[in-house]
Write an enzyme that holds these catalytic residues in place. Structure first.
Site, mmCIF file in Angstrom:
data_model
loop_
_atom_site.group_PDB
_atom_site.id
_atom_site.type_symbol
_atom_site.label_atom_id
_atom_site.label_comp_id
_atom_site.label_asym_id
_atom_site.label_seq_id
_atom_site.Cartn_x
_atom_site.Cartn_y
_atom_site.Cartn_z
ATOM 1 N N ARG A 1 -2.151 -35.057 114.768
ATOM 2 C CA ARG A 1 -1.971 -34.002 113.749
ATOM 3 C C ARG A 1 -1.057 -32.882 114.262
ATOM 4 N NH1 ARG A 1 -3.933 -37.469 111.775
ATOM 5 N NH2 ARG A 1 -5.694 -37.640 110.361
ATOM 6 N N GLU B 1 -8.214 -27.799 111.177
ATOM 7 C CA GLU B 1 -7.021 -28.622 111.052
ATOM 8 C C GLU B 1 -6.163 -28.053 109.924
ATOM 9 O OE1 GLU B 1 -5.802 -32.889 109.442
ATOM 10 O OE2 GLU B 1 -6.659 -31.202 108.419
ATOM 11 N N SER C 1 -10.138 -33.207 105.476
ATOM 12 C CA SER C 1 -10.810 -32.858 106.736
ATOM 13 C C SER C 1 -10.444 -31.421 107.077
ATOM 14 C CB SER C 1 -10.322 -33.755 107.867
ATOM 15 O OG SER C 1 -10.593 -35.103 107.593
#
Ligand code: EPU
Length: 338
Positions: free
Chosen positions: A164, A332, A234
């Site tokens: 990520r 995130e 998420s």
């Protein structure tokens, strides 16, 4: 190109949260993007680049600068030996783009079906799902270098991709993604390693549309419907650790699954599992915000929830995980300050 004032940002995000932008411009071409950046320089406005708004939490007070919504479109197919290069504008909807590659019988992006957002956002975020990461098929990215005021091609080896993560996230505001090129295979290249998929296709060699269908079904079962509720998928990053640390955690928490990650040799510990099985927090609700009943890593906000409430909920979860496991967890989702 039209610079608007006081545009509400909530409709541009999947959390449906965010106050007005002082200035707002939607750009469909590279010259328009230059114009928008000139405007920001002339008015000394800070710049926030927005793709599909699917991984961002904006402040209730809005953004005191220029929000540039990237809407550069166009998809081009280039044949090369036994592979095909599919070049896409950064503003294309990611999943519509994936659907096109599948219609054209090109392998490589099928496991990344159903992810909300734009192609530009997908690149910056190095999206991943079901055992695949975007960095496995990307070849190059054309960007606007805002420091040098020129466009450049960045090869994948220089994108600094990690879990990520990418150079585009590491140097915020330096590069704006314009186009991305993916090298896809005309020959079948199945990636069914992930449990959710291998269980479904134990005996068959599924065709591309079947894999896409399966991924979309799995996602539908695990993620909220963004047309009804606010979410950015998420909310926290999974834990990325080395083998020794992973073993220690597995001893501490028997039954905990571990995953290899496509972009490095490190190991992914699913935070969703820890929130669910160690802290028993799946479905936990505090005020208007909760951890999704079917996937504990996903934060969901009721209609009309404030950005502050979501952030308070984030601190609440971070504290609970730290108190119980002595682990610091990070969002995130990109949390923007005014
Ligand atoms: N798990 C639980 N309980 C939960 C949630 C998960 O036991 O409440 C377990 C699952 O059974 C599984 C493991 O934890 O064994 C991992 O869960 P899952 O495969 O659902 O995915 P994840 O690791 O939580 C990541 C990505 C998702 C991506 C999925 C599918 C991140 C931060 N998230 O989630 O991406 O779709 O894998 O591959 O990397 C996103 O980034 O926004 C996103 C949705």
């Amino acid at each position: 190109m039209n610079i608007q004032e006081g545009v509400a940002l909530a409709p541009f995000t999947t959390f449906h949260i965010g106050g007005p932008a002082k200035y707002f411009a939607e750009v469909t071409t590279v010259p328009e993007l230059y114009q928008a950046l000139d405007f920001a320089r002339d008015t000394q406005a800070r710049v926030l680049v927005l793709g599909g708004g699917s991984n961002i939490l904006l402040p209730d007070q809005g953004f005191d600068g220029l929000v540039i919504k990237i809407a550069i479109d166009g998809i081009e197919r280039v044949e090369e030996d036994d592979t095909t290069l599919m070049v896409s504008g950064a503003g294309e909807d990611w999943d519509a783009y994936v659907a096109q590659t599948i219609e054209q019988n090109l392998w490589g992006l099928e496991n990344l079906s159903g992810i909300p957002g734009t192609v530009g956002g997908a690149v910056a975020q190095n999206i991943g799902a079901y055992g695949a990461a975007l960095s496995q098929t990307l070849e190059w990215v054309e960007v606007l270098d805002t420091h040098e005021q020129i466009t450049k091609t960045i090869q994948i080896s220089d994108c600094k991709f990690g879990y990520r993560d990418s150079i585009f996230k590491q140097l915020p505001g330096h590069y704006i993604v314009l186009y991305a090129a993916f090298r896809l295979s005309r020959m079948p290249k199945r990636n069914l390693s992930y449990k959710d998929l291998s269980e479904r296709f134990q005996t068959s060699d599924p065709a591309l549309p079947e894999i896409r269908k399966a991924v979309l079904e799995i996602r539908r079962l695990k993620f909220p419907d963004i047309s009804i509720e606010g979410t950015a998928g998420s909310f926290f990053k999974n834990l990325i650790v080395n083998e020794v640390e992973a073993k220690k955690l597995q001893e501490k928490y028997p039954g905990m699954p571990v995953f290899s990650i496509p972009e490095s040799l490190e190991i992914k510990i699913p935070l969703g599992w820890i929130l669910d099985h160690v802290l028993k927090l799946r479905g936990y609700k505090n005020g208007n915000v909760r951890l999704f009943e079917k996937q504990a890593l996903v934060v969901v906000a009721d209609k009309n929830t404030s950005s502050q409430e979501v952030q308070d909920f984030m601190y609440d979860i971070q504290k609970k995980v730290f108190d119980e496991c002595a682990i610091n967890i990070e969002p995130e989702v990109h949390i923007v300050v005014r």
